[in-house]
Design a protein around this motif. Structure first.
Motif, PDB file in Angstrom:
ATOM      1  N   SER A 159      -5.669  -6.422  13.033  1.00 11.50           N
ATOM      2  CA  SER A 159      -5.514  -5.115  12.395  1.00 11.50           C
ATOM      3  C   SER A 159      -6.805  -4.631  11.737  1.00 11.50           C
ATOM      4  CB  SER A 159      -4.394  -5.133  11.350  1.00 11.50           C
ATOM      5  OG  SER A 159      -3.903  -3.815  11.166  1.00 11.50           O
ATOM      6  N   GLY A 197      -8.699   4.588   5.614  1.00 13.71           N
ATOM      7  CA  GLY A 197      -7.494   4.803   6.393  1.00 13.71           C
ATOM      8  C   GLY A 197      -6.341   5.289   5.537  1.00 13.71           C
ATOM      9  N   ALA A 198      -6.085   4.589   4.453  1.00 13.76           N
ATOM     10  CA  ALA A 198      -4.962   4.958   3.593  1.00 13.76           C
ATOM     11  C   ALA A 198      -5.149   6.361   3.029  1.00 13.76           C
ATOM     12  CB  ALA A 198      -4.818   3.949   2.457  1.00 13.76           C
ATOM     13  N   GLU A 238      -4.162   8.680   5.598  1.00 14.61           N
ATOM     14  CA  GLU A 238      -2.693   8.759   5.656  1.00 14.61           C
ATOM     15  C   GLU A 238      -2.162   9.742   4.623  1.00 14.61           C
ATOM     16  OE1 GLU A 238      -0.737   4.938   5.395  1.00 14.61           O
ATOM     17  OE2 GLU A 238      -2.373   3.976   6.485  1.00 14.61           O
ATOM     18  N   THR A 262       0.285   0.324   4.012  1.00 10.53           N
ATOM     19  CA  THR A 262      -0.187   1.619   3.528  1.00 10.53           C
ATOM     20  C   THR A 262       0.737   2.751   3.941  1.00 10.53           C
ATOM     21  OG1 THR A 262      -1.627   1.702   5.479  1.00 10.53           O
ATOM     22  CG2 THR A 262      -2.633   1.001   3.409  1.00 10.53           C
ATOM     23  N   ASP A 313      -0.977   6.428  12.943  1.00 10.52           N
ATOM     24  CA  ASP A 313      -1.888   5.579  12.165  1.00 10.52           C
ATOM     25  C   ASP A 313      -2.933   5.074  13.158  1.00 10.52           C
ATOM     26  OD1 ASP A 313      -3.183   3.359  11.081  1.00 10.52           O
ATOM     27  OD2 ASP A 313      -1.439   2.781   9.887  1.00 10.52           O
ATOM     28  N   ALA A 357      -5.411   3.118  12.954  1.00  7.80           N
ATOM     29  CA  ALA A 357      -6.117   1.859  12.707  1.00  7.80           C
ATOM     30  C   ALA A 357      -6.255   1.042  13.984  1.00  7.80           C
ATOM     31  CB  ALA A 357      -5.395   1.051  11.628  1.00  7.80           C
ATOM     32  N   ASN A 388      -9.845   5.152  11.657  1.00 10.00           N
ATOM     33  CA  ASN A 388     -10.552   4.239  10.763  1.00 10.00           C
ATOM     34  C   ASN A 388     -11.966   4.083  11.309  1.00 10.00           C
ATOM     35  OD1 ASN A 388      -9.029   3.119   8.536  1.00 10.00           O
ATOM     36  ND2 ASN A 388      -7.652   2.273  10.054  1.00 10.00           N
ATOM     37  N   HIS A 433     -14.446   2.834  10.079  1.00 14.32           N
ATOM     38  CA  HIS A 433     -15.014   1.521   9.763  1.00 14.32           C
ATOM     39  C   HIS A 433     -14.367   0.415  10.591  1.00 14.32           C
ATOM     40  CE1 HIS A 433     -11.664   2.544   7.234  1.00 14.32           C
ATOM     41  NE2 HIS A 433     -11.527   1.329   6.786  1.00 14.32           N
ATOM     42  N   LYS A 434     -13.393   0.742  11.392  1.00 12.28           N
ATOM     43  CA  LYS A 434     -12.878  -0.267  12.321  1.00 12.28           C
ATOM     44  C   LYS A 434     -13.348   0.089  13.730  1.00 12.28           C
ATOM     45  CE  LYS A 434      -9.091  -1.439   9.345  1.00 12.28           C
ATOM     46  NZ  LYS A 434      -7.672  -1.477   9.060  1.00 12.28           N
ATOM     47  N   CYS A 449      -6.148   0.680   0.068  1.00 10.83           N
ATOM     48  CA  CYS A 449      -6.352  -0.578   0.786  1.00 10.83           C
ATOM     49  C   CYS A 449      -7.862  -0.805   0.801  1.00 10.83           C
ATOM     50  CB  CYS A 449      -5.720  -0.452   2.170  1.00 10.83           C
ATOM     51  SG  CYS A 449      -5.895  -1.880   3.235  1.00 10.83           S
ATOM     52  N   SER A 450      -8.604  -0.333   1.801  1.00 13.76           N
ATOM     53  CA  SER A 450     -10.057  -0.368   1.714  1.00 13.76           C
ATOM     54  C   SER A 450     -10.485   0.425   0.486  1.00 13.76           C
ATOM     55  CB  SER A 450     -10.706   0.272   2.949  1.00 13.76           C
ATOM     56  OG  SER A 450     -10.538  -0.562   4.067  1.00 13.76           O
TER      57      SER A 450
HETATM   58  C1  LIG Z   1      -2.505  -0.468  10.691  1.00 10.36           C
HETATM   59  C2  LIG Z   1      -3.325  -0.058   9.495  1.00 10.36           C
HETATM   60  N1  LIG Z   1      -3.094   1.112   8.902  1.00 10.36           N
HETATM   61  C3  LIG Z   1      -3.799   1.510   7.832  1.00 10.36           C
HETATM   62  C4  LIG Z   1      -4.773   0.724   7.282  1.00 10.36           C
HETATM   63  C5  LIG Z   1      -5.471   1.167   6.056  1.00 10.36           C
HETATM   64  O1  LIG Z   1      -6.839   1.458   6.272  1.00 10.36           O
HETATM   65  P1  LIG Z   1      -7.858   1.397   5.083  1.00 10.36           P
HETATM   66  O2  LIG Z   1      -8.007  -0.018   4.687  1.00 10.36           O
HETATM   67  O3  LIG Z   1      -9.102   1.969   5.638  1.00 10.36           O
HETATM   68  O4  LIG Z   1      -7.334   2.228   3.983  1.00 10.36           O
HETATM   69  C6  LIG Z   1      -5.039  -0.524   7.863  1.00 10.36           C
HETATM   70  C7  LIG Z   1      -6.071  -1.403   7.296  1.00 10.36           C
HETATM   71  O5  LIG Z   1      -5.997  -2.595   7.321  1.00 10.36           O
HETATM   72  C8  LIG Z   1      -4.301  -0.923   8.985  1.00 10.36           C
HETATM   73  O6  LIG Z   1      -4.549  -2.085   9.578  1.00 10.36           O
END
Ligand SMILES: Cc1ncc(COP(=O)(O)O)c(C=O)c1O
Ligand SMILES: Cc1ncc(COP(=O)(O)O)c(C=O)c1O
Lengths: 485, 476, 476, 485
Positions: free
Chosen positions: A71, A132-133, A136, A167, A241, A243, A265, A267-268, B329-330
């Motif tokens: 993930s 990411g969050a 969202e 998240t 999402d 991610a 994301n 950064h991913k 989260c991040s």
């Molecule tokens: C499936 C999924 N959704 C959302 C997120 C949240 O992203 P972020 O850490 O950039 O907020 C992650 C991060 O691990 C994730 O794996």
């Protein structure tokens, strides 16, 4: 190998940085405002450098070894990205400078908006969200405002699969909406029967559904078209999402599948380093209907004079952070995209998925893989459950992996798989690295039976032995004492 | 594809192990109609070419290494010692993920524990988390936390009108649809008493900025009085602060703050066109379980050696899901590391010196500008490094002139946010501005004041001065 | 003093332990009359100020990131992948000393062992040392080694006139006062046979460059023939080579070289105004004990694990003192590491691609320039990335025009070194020159040819072309 | 902890770097010139990065711990130097660009020449030599040419103290001159009687004497004025080996003491990193009489038009390397000098000398220190000789130090002190670091008596165990086999 705290190496009067003398007349400080003492450490440059260099050596990073953290898409962070982000003409720009003095930076953002929109099949993109969050939250607020603007103010439910990342439900609550959980079927897809039932119950209240596809089991939902159709039919919007976008670059555009909103994301998927937890960038793409709701300012290009200008979408939900987004991260993502191009992006996903399937195939029979009969996408979920080794848990396997210079997979997530070990190799790892990982995982499975204490006491070679997390939460020490207020 | 190590031969072997014919077969679950779309992207570039392109884009911008900068307004041009970026750039720091696996993440964890400790030292608080996205979102999360502390029974928040306008915007974005009463933004600028008057038993929190968006510094006594009024109603007193100012002035913890937030960028992070930055967030121990964000705690390993782990995770989304205190989260871990290295590098004396230099130079600038006919320094009371000047022409006109003719980045046009402050500029001076630069600014301002005017200047806005405490001065 | 950690209190405690009153007392052995002189230096600057000053100095230069460069002549503008400097910048590499203590220097030692291996692969030789100061000193040390191999009985060296003029100068500097006969520098340019004719039983070595200073590439067959003649007399055959050319063309090891030296800068090192660079030096196993410089060898540790150490140190000054093969101590270790990372990053295919791009682009440039009236491409035979053009005006005039009007760094003025090549320019093209740049160069050259002339051009020098082998063409 | 060789992780077809496509027509290669195979490794960026990051972690550097390596001045390498040297306007200059396009770089070199001349009391400086030994060669060639130009062509002897660094005698021989060794007296000075005797014998043949002062025993020669006088009287010139200059910045100018030539080790005294053995810079300063002999070009400043121009001194010995010197190193040294100024430089030496004397005082009685009764300069020489531990040698102590995260002192040098341990703490180390070192040295002395095998088997925590140097020299493996010609 432990390192003293920076406060513990502090000595009165030491300094690491020279500062200019004051070249203007001094002005007396306002009465009663001055602080008595500033309890920061005092260290010279030599000790400062050693402290952080030694600390760094206590970390595992992509640059030190394999990092199959499900993930999280721990792929190569190309070094060219770092050169790019540090160019003075990018790093030394104030966000509030006049537009005509930052056209290069705005051009980069504009092109990135355009490329991201194209890749995922959306009409417009905002680069403002910081992770990411955050994307969202942005997306859910857009969905609600869009519906409210159409007068549908009764809507307050978001459907979230039981496999969802934390998240997703947290975002829903944070937005003041209600989470209704949707369970998965035996093949790891959204359970269509359950979905229909929930839509029947909550349809009029529905804001939409949040779905990551591929989902957190690493599976591409076999009925995604139907899921989207059903949600739309109920008047809801479909949130993607992003991610897990690394699996489907050039394979399918979420916009084409009917998703209305999605966060990326950066950064991913787009290779910007994770920095020990951030910064990230959670750019958000939306369909044409939602474009006016994006937070901003975003960058618009004037056809008339070819200048880039800040533009606040007319029905915006409002800004979600100060300024325009994590620009340094955007530069890295832009660099990456420009180096890959369309063919390169598709190759990324093809190889990410092939690597995951190869690992899944080779670990089958060694560890249980609940959906191991399916083709996985960029990751898959195994279980840290071994016959003849009932005392061994996922955590033991994870800690033992460290002894082999590898970062463990994501553990105990998704929650719907007991003893989950979520493995995402990414496309930037070679077959040899994957083979080594398989060998290690086999060896650990063997050790679990023959020398279980090797796993229970693991890690053995890490900078510290296994840490007591329970004590940390019970006897809270969150601050070096002399510094605390 | 240079980022992909495997070759065709590798792929063939792997496909065989998977039992498939071709890579395309891996995607049989994807609806066929939408499978393998064309992507219309510019052609791929090699590293050499992409660097050329990026350098050309970067060169199109006028950067602060080649300009004198008097612009602040939430992003600050402070000196970043070379050692900060150098250490930040250690692979092991910047290519690591969130330190969930503590035993091989002690570098990040200890550095963040130290960050927390130094933020506590700076703000005078008990606990700090490891960062929010930026100062604005930290402020918004402080409001959300206050609502949680208020257990949903307190539905009012009071926002100072001199809290950074973008912070206020973000608070509105975050709380939209929560049926919240947000008060105070139309209160007279700088009038703490007026804000205090808005706080009642339904108020979750009052949030003020010190020094405020207009640069004004409120004395600890005034702030403590405000805190007392807020606390009397049971609400939280949230202070947004410029961390550099805390090198010199009393920390919010000393005058009753329950939460201190702010933009951490000035500490070791490049202005970088607005991000990545970091929001710092410090609080009282009593509120920590309602707070958002990651927190590092000290513990021991099996051998009894000290070590560090993420703790209190039961507040967080990955454990608590829809009941989490936030969805974060991040975060901005690497920027927090930069801030930590900065604080350690500057240390007790250096941070104070940075603050002093900024203070003295800003006051020197005020002295010079105050003497130029046509300009009026509107900031009257104590201020730190930013101050407000009424200009004889529109701020954008002046700024364009400064940039084009003098290589100076002028101040922030306050008319954008405060209708009463049309033609008012917020100027910022830091240790980066040498005396000669400040004198040049004054010279340039004088020159433009004497030039033919295109825009017209109107009456000065009513920026309350220090003597406002006695409630007498007229508000607009 | 910011670089000095100890405080007055520390110093007092330490003086007490030493049993002295003041720091000044420590210097009682220094003659009093000369003790504590005043130093007239500019005032000390803080880090912020020094960076400002340095940035201003750097900005005064026209750098190759903002110019198109067609200048080579021993320092080459090849692409340096970002990863090279990133890895080089690891603290543990660049703040270490010479790896005398092998157990805690395995990083440097293994990286240098790999460097040696890759240099051997590139040159086709048996052994490489870990570097000399640059290509020129490596060439000089090759001559000194040849003299040692000749046991003092061979007192002649033959230097090709198209060996880099600065390399020849350094050889003369190093060997002055040794009563050496240095022949060959007035031989016809590019005439290998003429050089061969100078070699006899008293010759310690012949040294030639391939591609030579004028860019000309000699075929392996010609070189082997030369090697055979040299070997017949018992002298050493030393070849100086551009390492990038070895990505594409046969290595000197394949045509009889005893020693291969050259400038390693093109591999991963910035042009950096002339240094630091590295001289590479590769040889046959039989000569290694007479050679200079550090060499890393493989061994095992107490557990039998592979490890690396400095070896054959008995050749070196710190063991052998006046009997050492050279006085070299510090070398260019970090630059050798850069070259190693470069070779590993480019790899088998990448280095070839770099060489091919340079080759094709240089030939494209020749095609364009050859068509411009007034210019004559003098290089006729095979060449790699550099070639000679006779110009209608003095080279300095042309270069100043190119720089001022087109942002182009022109080529090297050969008249400085070769009287017969007045108004001849040595141009260099690499993978860094996009087609558009090359076309722009041609356009600019055409423009200046059509302009009013200040300087005057004279007749073309006699640069021997490929058909020179048959000895017929006239020499000047 | 071992790391495979880069060749061992190579796999056919892998690549780390993307290169542009060819945008011009191809030209056929000349016949018979193309090489068949290029046996370089093939690795992707991810493996390349991991390889070198892991290798780096196997090194000790100033940035990881204390490094009291005598004669090497392992002081802090300030990070601002690295920023300075990498400025595009410095790093991306071609050495042969027109002078008017590189005035900033030439100004920097000019100012550095001036500052170095001032600090050491010389009339002129060349920045061309690439290291200390290279500076020595330069200096000795200058001395000879100067004397030859005066017709004294019979001169061919250089006096070198028995305590001299190996480069001094090696330089002498390399220049084609003869070494005559001068012994030291009981107090560690040049033995004046011996010197007089040697001068009587070799006077007419004398080119000069090479002396480092402070010498390699860390002692400032008590009769330096007399030594210089005697050498000059014999018609010789005095060469100063400036490797130990860190002890006397602002304390005394070698030029004032009568030295005629000296090299500076910019990479020691002036804080530029050692890079695992280089690059360095061995700038050379000379008295007015010798100024015309310097290698060049050096930078001259025109009073008329304030432009900087390249200048070749009229009687130059010739260039000693291509171009002008190790410019990147010069930028670092310049940065350092500008940050210190006159007061700062003196503080450097004061603190370097105080730190050394403090260590000497605290180690007295623990390890023998032959000249421990004298005030040392920036370093001193102890001996790895311990009563009751006859089997323990300096090397054992050195290797054991590694287990405590410290680099050993220089061992077995100078040669005139048996079992030498040459300790140079530098001014950038704090009292705490010195105290820790003393504690460790005491503990090791104790272990030598009680647990000698701990020393014999040391190091225990290093990346490898003690290495077999004899085997390396006997069974020569200097190259990974498949690559070798
Ligand atoms: C499936 C999924 N959704 C959302 C997120 C949240 O992203 P972020 O850490 O950039 O907020 C992650 C991060 O691990 C994730 O794996
Ligand atoms: C006293 C002395 N002289 C000369 C040198 C040679 O300097 P370099 O290594 O820079 O050639 C050294 C280096 O260790 C030294 O210590």
């Amino acid at each position: 190998m432990t390192e003293p705290l920076i406060y513990e190496i502090s000595r009165p009067g030491r300094r690491a940085v020279s500062l200019p003398a004051c070249d203007v007349p001094a002005t007396p400080l306002p009465a009663g405002c001055e602080r008595a003492d500033l309890p920061l450490p005092e260290v010279p440059e030599v000790d400062l450098v050693r402290h952080y260099v030694r600390l760094s050596q206590m970390n595992h990073g992509i640059d030190t070894g394999f990092y199959p953290l499900g993930s999280c898409t721990m792929k190569l962070n190309p070094k060219v990205n770092e050169v790019a982000a540090r160019l003075t003409g990018f790093a030394a720009l104030h966000p509030l400078q006049p537009e005509n003095s930052v056209q290069g930076a705005m051009a980069l953002m504009y092109e990135l908006q355009e490329m991201l929109a194209e890749i995922a099949g959306f009409a417009a993109v905002t680069l403002q969200p910081a992770a990411g969050a955050h994307g969202e939250l942005t997306g859910v607020l857009i969905m609600r405002k869009y519906l409210y603007d159409r007068g549908e103010t009764q809507r307050d439910v978001i459907l979230v699969p039981d496999s969802a990342h934390g998240t997703n439900p947290a975002t829903t609550s944070m937005s003041g909406l209600r989470v209704v959980q949707v369970s998965s079927d035996a093949r790891g897809n959204v359970d269509l029967d359950v979905l229909r039932e929930l839509l029947a119950r909550h349809g009029p209240k529905l804001v939409g559904m949040m779905l990551t596809n591929p989902n957190t089991l690493g599976l591409f939902d076999e009925h995604v078209a139907e899921v989207v159709r059903l949600v739309h039919e109920a008047g809801g919007l479909m949130y993607g999402d992003g991610a897990n976008f690394n699996a489907i670059l050039g394979i399918v555009k979420p916009g084409d599948l009917g998703f209305d909103v999605m966060h990326y994301n950066l950064h991913k998927t787009f290779s910007t380093p994770h920095g020990g937890g951030g910064p990230g960038s959670g750019a958000v793409g939306v369909s044409a209907a939602l474009a006016d709701y994006l937070p901003g300012p975003i960058v618009a290009k004037s056809e008339a004079d070819s200048l880039y200008r800040w533009h606040m979408p007319p029905r915006t939900i409002g800004r979600v952070k100060a300024f325009y987004g994590n620009f340094g991260v955007l530069v890295r993502a832009y660099t990456y995209l420009r180096m890959l191009g369309a063919k390169g992006l598709r190759a990324v996903s093809e190889n990410a998925v092939l690597n995951a399937n190869y690992l899944q195939a080779r670990l089958r029979g060694v560890y249980p893989i609940p959906h191991g009969d399916r083709t996985c996408m960029h990751e898959f979920v195994a279980q840290g459950i071994l016959k003849d080794a009932p005392d061994i848990h996922t955590m033991d396997i994870a800690k033992r992996l460290m002894d082999f210079g590898m970062h463990p997979p994501t553990v105990y997530f998704p929650l719907i798989v007991p003893e989950a070990l979520m493995i995402e190799p990414t496309e930037t790892e070679s077959k040899e690295t994957l083979d080594t990982f398989v060998d290690v995982m086999r060896q650990i499975a063997e050790e679990a039976r023959t020398e279980p204490e090797l796993l229970h006491d693991a890690p053995h070679n890490a900078p510290v032995k296994r840490l007591d997390e329970v004590k940390a939460a019970k006897d809270l020490v969150l601050c070096y004492a002399p510094g605390c207020g | 594809m240079v980022y992909i190590p495997n070759t065709d031969a590798d792929r063939a072997a792997m496909l065989a192990a998977v039992g498939m014919e071709s890579v395309a077969d891996l995607f049989h679950d994807v609806p066929e109609a939408q499978r393998f779309p064309a992507l219309h992207l510019p052609p791929a570039l090699s590293e050499l070419e992409v660097l050329r392109e990026l350098e050309a884009l970067a060169d199109e911008n006028d950067d602060l290494h080649h300009l004198a900068c008097f612009l602040g307004a939430g992003a600050y041009n402070h000196f970043v010692p070379s050692v900060v970026d150098f250490l930040l750039h250690r692979s092991e720091f910047f290519t690591a993920y969130t330190p969930y696996q503590a035993e091989i993440s002690q570098g990040t964890l200890q550095a963040h524990f130290e960050y927390q400790s130094m933020i506590c030292a700076l703000t005078g608080m008990d606990v700090s988390n490891v960062s929010h996205y930026d100062g604005a979102t930290a402020a918004a999360e402080a409001v959300l936390m206050a609502l949680q502390v208020g257990r949903g029974k307190r539905n009012k928040v009071v926002l100072s009108p001199t809290l950074h306008p973008q912070y206020r915007e973000v608070i509105h974005t975050y709380t939209q649809g929560m049926r919240l009463d947000a008060l105070g933004e139309d209160a007279p600028l700088g009038d703490l008493a007026a804000l205090a008057a808005l706080v009642d038993k339904e108020t979750a929190c009052l949030i003020v900025q010190n020094p405020d968006f207009l640069g004004r510094l409120y004395a600890p006594g005034e702030m403590q009085a405000l805190a007392d009024k807020v606390h009397a109603t049971g609400a939280l007193f949230v202070v947004a602060a410029d961390p550099i100012s805390l090198g010199l002035f009393q920390p919010p913890g000393a005058y009753g703050a329950d939460v201190v937030v702010g933009e951490g960028q000035p500490m070791g992070n490049a202005v970088s066109f607005g991000g990545p930055y970091l929001g710092f967030f410090a609080m009282k121990m009593g509120d920590v379980r309602k707070s958002a964000g990651r927190i590092v705690g000290q513990t021991v390993d099996l051998d009894g050696e000290r070590g560090f782990v993420l703790t209190l995770s039961t507040r967080e989304q990955h454990i608590r899901r829809e009941k989490a205190s936030s969805n974060i989260c991040s975060n901005e871990a690497l920027n927090a590391l930069a801030a930590a290295i900065y604080m350690a590098a500057m240390g007790k004396h250096g941070l104070r010196t940075v603050a002093e230099l900024s203070y003295h130079k800003a006051h020197f600038a005020v002295d010079l500008i105050g003497q130029i006919p046509g300009y009026q320094v509107v900031s009257q009371g104590p201020f730190f490094k930013e101050f407000v000047v009424r200009c004889p022409q529109p701020v954008t006109t002046i700024n364009q002139f400064l940039l084009d003719e003098y290589g100076i980045v002028g101040g922030y046009d306050l008319g954008q946010d405060y209708p009463t402050l049309k033609d008012h500029v917020l100027l910022c001076v830091t240790e980066m501005n040498g005396r000669a630069e400040i004198e040049l600014l004054a010279e340039a301002l004088e020159e433009i004041a004497n030039m033919e005017v295109t825009g017209t200047s109107e009456s000065a806005g009513h920026l309350n001065d220090r003597r406002l405490d006695d409630e007498e001065t007229a508000h607009d």
